[in-house]
Design an enzyme around this catalytic site. Structure first.
Site, PDB file in Angstrom:
ATOM      1  N   CYS A  80      -5.418  -7.259  -2.583  1.00  8.08           N
ATOM      2  CA  CYS A  80      -3.976  -7.431  -2.780  1.00  8.08           C
ATOM      3  C   CYS A  80      -3.505  -8.709  -2.085  1.00  8.08           C
ATOM      4  CB  CYS A  80      -3.220  -6.187  -2.334  1.00  8.08           C
ATOM      5  SG  CYS A  80      -1.501  -6.137  -2.936  1.00  8.08           S
ATOM      6  N   HIS A 185      -5.606  -2.253  -5.645  1.00 10.69           N
ATOM      7  CA  HIS A 185      -5.977  -1.485  -4.451  1.00 10.69           C
ATOM      8  C   HIS A 185      -7.146  -0.555  -4.791  1.00 10.69           C
ATOM      9  CE1 HIS A 185      -2.641  -2.561  -1.741  1.00 10.69           C
ATOM     10  NE2 HIS A 185      -1.962  -2.723  -2.869  1.00 10.69           N
ATOM     11  N   GLU A 187      -8.828   1.210  -2.808  1.00 14.19           N
ATOM     12  CA  GLU A 187      -8.761   2.416  -1.986  1.00 14.19           C
ATOM     13  C   GLU A 187      -7.819   3.461  -2.572  1.00 14.19           C
ATOM     14  OE1 GLU A 187      -5.300  -0.012  -0.557  1.00 14.19           O
ATOM     15  OE2 GLU A 187      -7.316  -0.380  -1.319  1.00 14.19           O
TER      16      GLU A 187
END
Length: 210
Positions: A80, A185, A187
């Protein structure tokens, strides 16, 4: 061991939890000395471009990070905002970026009639532009979770690893040698993010400089 660089802003807990879930050893680092001993570096970030760069300069992290990435070849992944600061700069701020990949970050601008919202938020597909160990054996139709108002424009098309369509085709991943970035992202991207982070964890580590 993956070293997650703390910039003062970022969802470090989510990243560490995901890395531990896939069985990848990880630690948080925040000093120049820790950067110089890192085998792999993950550069996350949530927030403003200038704030991230100011934090890195105040902590003396810029030159050690450049040394490890450019001279020692340590695998580096920016996520990001961490991808955006790999470039020369951004329309969001006035400070210089790391300059590890030639490019600038531009703000999304759409005609009012398009009804496209900024920031670009939600799930979207990526389209690989070249082969990479980072994208090896991803699940079919890879899609990831995005939250961003700015996008990276590469000066050299060869640095574009993946693109995504949101009103325009924009660069959603970059790669130049050992230096990579993902605008989304991983995650927060379930099995797709797990596969990508597992690929990063499986890259050959870099030893400390002698």
């Amino acid at each position: 061991m993956i070293s997650v660089l703390v910039l003062g802003t970022g969802n470090f807990g989510s990243i560490l939890n995901m890395l531990r879930y896939i069985g990848a050893p990880a630690r948080l680092i925040s000093t120049p000395e820790e950067v110089l001993t890192a085998q792999k570096i993950l550069l996350p970030g949530v927030g403003a471009f200038d704030n991230a760069m100011q934090a890195m300069r105040q902590r003396g992290l810029v030159e050690p990070l450049k040394l490890r990435a450019l001279q020692d070849g340590v695998p580096l992944l920016g996520i990001c905002l961490g991808m955006q600061i790999l470039g020369f700069g951004s329309e969001e701020g006035n400070l210089e970026g790391l300059g590890l990949i030639a490019g600038q970050c531009k703000q999304f601008r759409f005609p009012d009639a398009s009804r496209l919202k900024v920031p670009h938020m939600g799930w979207n597909f990526i389209e690989p532009q070249k082969s990479s160990a980072l994208l090896d054996k991803l699940p079919n139709d890879p899609r990831f979770y995005f939250v961003h108002s700015y996008h990276f424009e590469c000066q050299d098309a060869a640095d574009r690893l993946a693109q995504t369509r949101y009103g325009i085709e924009f660069t959603s991943m970059v790669e130049r040698g050992n230096i990579t970035g993902a605008q989304f992202h991983p995650e927060k991207s379930h099995k797709f993010g797990m596969a990508l982070l597992r690929n990063f964890a499986n890259l050959p580590p870099c030893s400390a400089p002698v």
